[in-house]
Design a protein around this motif. Structure first.
Motif, PDB file in Angstrom:
ATOM      1  N   SER A   1     -12.923 -74.917   6.778  1.00 49.61           N
ATOM      2  CA  SER A   1     -11.997 -75.456   7.845  1.00 49.61           C
ATOM      3  C   SER A   1     -12.382 -76.528   8.784  1.00 49.61           C
ATOM      4  O   SER A   1     -11.741 -77.169   9.384  1.00 49.61           O
ATOM      5  CB  SER A   1     -11.447 -74.293   8.571  1.00 49.61           C
ATOM      6  N   GLY A   2     -13.657 -76.882   8.448  1.00 49.41           N
ATOM      7  CA  GLY A   2     -14.296 -78.112   9.213  1.00 49.41           C
ATOM      8  C   GLY A   2     -14.406 -77.961  10.816  1.00 49.41           C
ATOM      9  O   GLY A   2     -14.062 -78.736  11.627  1.00 49.41           O
ATOM     10  N   GLY A   3     -14.659 -76.654  11.250  1.00 50.85           N
ATOM     11  CA  GLY A   3     -14.568 -76.466  12.530  1.00 50.85           C
ATOM     12  C   GLY A   3     -13.257 -76.022  13.093  1.00 50.85           C
ATOM     13  O   GLY A   3     -12.989 -75.440  14.182  1.00 50.85           O
ATOM     14  N   LEU A   4     -11.972 -75.914  12.313  1.00 54.67           N
ATOM     15  CA  LEU A   4     -10.763 -75.491  13.114  1.00 54.67           C
ATOM     16  C   LEU A   4     -10.806 -73.996  13.146  1.00 54.67           C
ATOM     17  O   LEU A   4     -10.499 -73.681  14.158  1.00 54.67           O
ATOM     18  CB  LEU A   4      -9.766 -76.032  11.851  1.00 54.67           C
ATOM     19  N   PHE A   5     -11.363 -73.306  12.419  1.00 58.20           N
ATOM     20  CA  PHE A   5     -11.551 -71.819  12.440  1.00 58.20           C
ATOM     21  C   PHE A   5     -12.804 -71.408  13.008  1.00 58.20           C
ATOM     22  O   PHE A   5     -13.998 -71.506  12.350  1.00 58.20           O
ATOM     23  CB  PHE A   5     -11.255 -70.971  11.143  1.00 58.20           C
ATOM     24  N   THR A   6     -12.915 -70.999  14.330  1.00 60.01           N
ATOM     25  CA  THR A   6     -14.117 -70.814  14.812  1.00 60.01           C
ATOM     26  C   THR A   6     -14.623 -69.370  14.501  1.00 60.01           C
ATOM     27  O   THR A   6     -15.884 -68.994  14.706  1.00 60.01           O
ATOM     28  CB  THR A   6     -14.145 -70.966  16.449  1.00 60.01           C
ATOM     29  N   GLU A   7     -13.790 -68.377  14.361  1.00 58.48           N
ATOM     30  CA  GLU A   7     -13.991 -67.287  13.822  1.00 58.48           C
ATOM     31  C   GLU A   7     -12.739 -66.592  13.254  1.00 58.48           C
ATOM     32  O   GLU A   7     -11.773 -67.166  13.407  1.00 58.48           O
ATOM     33  CB  GLU A   7     -14.401 -66.233  14.988  1.00 58.48           C
ATOM     34  N   ILE A   8     -13.467 -65.756  12.077  1.00 58.35           N
ATOM     35  CA  ILE A   8     -12.171 -65.023  11.467  1.00 58.35           C
ATOM     36  C   ILE A   8     -12.692 -63.336  11.399  1.00 58.35           C
ATOM     37  O   ILE A   8     -13.930 -63.114  11.118  1.00 58.35           O
ATOM     38  CB  ILE A   8     -11.826 -65.439   9.895  1.00 58.35           C
ATOM     39  N   PHE A   9     -11.666 -62.450  11.531  1.00 59.07           N
ATOM     40  CA  PHE A   9     -12.042 -61.034  11.184  1.00 59.07           C
ATOM     41  C   PHE A   9     -10.889 -60.241  11.020  1.00 59.07           C
ATOM     42  O   PHE A   9      -9.673 -60.822  11.275  1.00 59.07           O
ATOM     43  CB  PHE A   9     -12.951 -60.380  12.511  1.00 59.07           C
ATOM     44  N   ALA A  10     -11.054 -59.240  10.066  1.00 53.61           N
ATOM     45  CA  ALA A  10     -10.207 -58.464   9.554  1.00 53.61           C
ATOM     46  C   ALA A  10     -10.098 -57.150  10.112  1.00 53.61           C
ATOM     47  O   ALA A  10     -11.263 -56.533  10.186  1.00 53.61           O
ATOM     48  CB  ALA A  10     -10.052 -58.706   8.047  1.00 53.61           C
ATOM     49  N   MET A  11      -9.062 -56.418  10.331  1.00 53.50           N
ATOM     50  CA  MET A  11      -9.014 -55.129  10.760  1.00 53.50           C
ATOM     51  C   MET A  11      -8.134 -54.095   9.956  1.00 53.50           C
ATOM     52  O   MET A  11      -7.382 -54.620   9.330  1.00 53.50           O
ATOM     53  CB  MET A  11      -8.228 -55.143  12.326  1.00 53.50           C
ATOM     54  N   ASP A  12      -8.512 -52.997   9.797  1.00 54.62           N
ATOM     55  CA  ASP A  12      -7.914 -52.083   9.080  1.00 54.62           C
ATOM     56  C   ASP A  12      -6.554 -51.371   9.845  1.00 54.62           C
ATOM     57  O   ASP A  12      -6.153 -51.918  10.846  1.00 54.62           O
ATOM     58  CB  ASP A  12      -8.726 -50.755   8.643  1.00 54.62           C
ATOM     59  N   ALA A  13      -6.032 -50.351   9.394  1.00 55.09           N
ATOM     60  CA  ALA A  13      -4.724 -49.779   9.741  1.00 55.09           C
ATOM     61  C   ALA A  13      -4.877 -48.961  11.250  1.00 55.09           C
ATOM     62  O   ALA A  13      -3.987 -48.582  11.888  1.00 55.09           O
ATOM     63  CB  ALA A  13      -3.890 -48.938   8.924  1.00 55.09           C
ATOM     64  N   VAL A  14      -6.152 -48.813  11.570  1.00 55.60           N
ATOM     65  CA  VAL A  14      -6.465 -48.185  13.161  1.00 55.60           C
ATOM     66  C   VAL A  14      -7.090 -49.229  14.058  1.00 55.60           C
ATOM     67  O   VAL A  14      -7.284 -48.998  15.086  1.00 55.60           O
ATOM     68  CB  VAL A  14      -7.347 -46.853  12.960  1.00 55.60           C
ATOM     69  N   GLY A  15      -7.232 -50.439  13.687  1.00 52.64           N
ATOM     70  CA  GLY A  15      -7.604 -51.324  13.986  1.00 52.64           C
ATOM     71  C   GLY A  15      -9.021 -51.539  14.316  1.00 52.64           C
ATOM     72  O   GLY A  15      -9.503 -52.457  15.130  1.00 52.64           O
ATOM     73  N   LEU A  16      -9.830 -51.001  13.473  1.00 54.80           N
ATOM     74  CA  LEU A  16     -11.463 -51.155  13.221  1.00 54.80           C
ATOM     75  C   LEU A  16     -11.682 -52.451  12.641  1.00 54.80           C
ATOM     76  O   LEU A  16     -10.925 -52.624  11.300  1.00 54.80           O
ATOM     77  CB  LEU A  16     -12.093 -49.798  12.660  1.00 54.80           C
ATOM     78  N   ASN A  17     -12.894 -53.093  12.717  1.00 54.37           N
ATOM     79  CA  ASN A  17     -13.200 -54.104  11.986  1.00 54.37           C
ATOM     80  C   ASN A  17     -13.572 -53.669  10.716  1.00 54.37           C
ATOM     81  O   ASN A  17     -14.187 -52.853  10.282  1.00 54.37           O
ATOM     82  CB  ASN A  17     -14.369 -54.972  12.498  1.00 54.37           C
ATOM     83  N   VAL A  18     -13.035 -54.481   9.409  1.00 56.02           N
ATOM     84  CA  VAL A  18     -13.363 -54.544   8.098  1.00 56.02           C
ATOM     85  C   VAL A  18     -14.350 -55.682   7.790  1.00 56.02           C
ATOM     86  O   VAL A  18     -15.401 -55.069   7.056  1.00 56.02           O
ATOM     87  CB  VAL A  18     -12.175 -54.515   7.203  1.00 56.02           C
ATOM     88  N   ALA A  19     -14.180 -56.938   8.081  1.00 59.90           N
ATOM     89  CA  ALA A  19     -15.010 -57.901   7.615  1.00 59.90           C
ATOM     90  C   ALA A  19     -14.733 -58.827   8.723  1.00 59.90           C
ATOM     91  O   ALA A  19     -13.747 -59.004   9.248  1.00 59.90           O
ATOM     92  CB  ALA A  19     -14.319 -58.441   6.182  1.00 59.90           C
ATOM     93  N   ALA A  20     -15.847 -59.722   8.884  1.00 58.97           N
ATOM     94  CA  ALA A  20     -15.867 -60.797   9.831  1.00 58.97           C
ATOM     95  C   ALA A  20     -16.883 -61.717   9.553  1.00 58.97           C
ATOM     96  O   ALA A  20     -17.836 -61.843   8.608  1.00 58.97           O
ATOM     97  CB  ALA A  20     -16.318 -60.126  11.302  1.00 58.97           C
ATOM     98  N   SER A  21     -16.600 -63.049  10.013  1.00 58.75           N
ATOM     99  CA  SER A  21     -17.495 -64.165   9.729  1.00 58.75           C
ATOM    100  C   SER A  21     -18.421 -64.297  10.537  1.00 58.75           C
ATOM    101  O   SER A  21     -19.299 -65.084  10.385  1.00 58.75           O
ATOM    102  CB  SER A  21     -16.419 -65.653  10.124  1.00 58.75           C
TER     103      SER A  21
END
Length: 189
Positions: free
Chosen positions: A102-122
């Motif tokens: 993204s060339g700095g546009l996305f400073t962080e990305i993280f995904a959560m499961d169906a209860v809101g717990l982190n699954v994967a993160a940058s």
């Protein structure tokens, strides 16, 4: 060419805007419909969320809070098994690659499961459970995108908004999780 505003001018503009409203909302909504949707529809990410949902579906709130406390205790220490699990593997690599591309546009990305717990993160997040925050509560249960307020990110010294979306199972259309993108609004065009 990226859209850049001097920080002082951006500060004045944001101060004058009504709470929850800003001139970047249409650009952020367009970003949801293009780049963000493409990232969250990746089969590797879908598989990771499905797998974690199978593990976390029966957790009690007490168990969720214990995992969140464990995460917080691991931040900044040498022993980080829970954090390492979220930051490693194909889904985390996918999110890091999307952030880098993204060339700095996305400073962080993280995904959560169906209860809101982190699954994967940058990168490391401050907590593990997002289920008690608007980024999950206003996306997963509703199916809508959530655009947070624009704030100065102290670590990057850039103005950013968190943009969150529901992640749907491509086979059923049902929500299986959510994802949050930190978006540097100074780079929107």
């Amino acid at each position: 060419m990226p859209f850049r505003r001097p920080a002082l001018a951006l500060t004045a503009l944001l101060a004058a805007a009504p709470a929850g409203a800003n001139e970047f909302t249409p650009l952020l909504e367009a970003l949801v419909d293009s780049d963000i949707r493409a990232v969250v529809q990746d089969p590797v990410l879908i598989a990771a969320i499905r797998a974690q949902n199978a593990e976390t579906a029966g957790l009690t709130e007490t168990e969720i809070l214990a995992r969140d406390q464990d995460w917080r205790a691991q931040v900044g220490t040498a022993e980080t098994p829970l954090i390492n699990r979220v930051l490693s593997g194909p889904a985390a690599e996918h999110l890091r690659a999307a952030a880098e591309a993204s060339g700095g546009l996305f400073t962080e990305i993280f995904a959560m499961d169906a209860v809101g717990l982190n699954v994967a993160a940058s990168g490391v997040t401050s907590d593990y459970w997002q289920g008690d925050e608007a980024k999950w509560q206003e996306t997963f249960p509703t199916g809508a995108a959530h655009i947070g307020e624009i704030e100065l990110d102290e670590s990057t010294q850039a103005y950013q908004a968190q943009v969150s979306v529901v992640v749907r199972d491509p086979e059923t259309g049902s929500p299986i999780g959510a994802a949050t993108f930190g978006v540097n609004v100074e780079l929107l065009q």
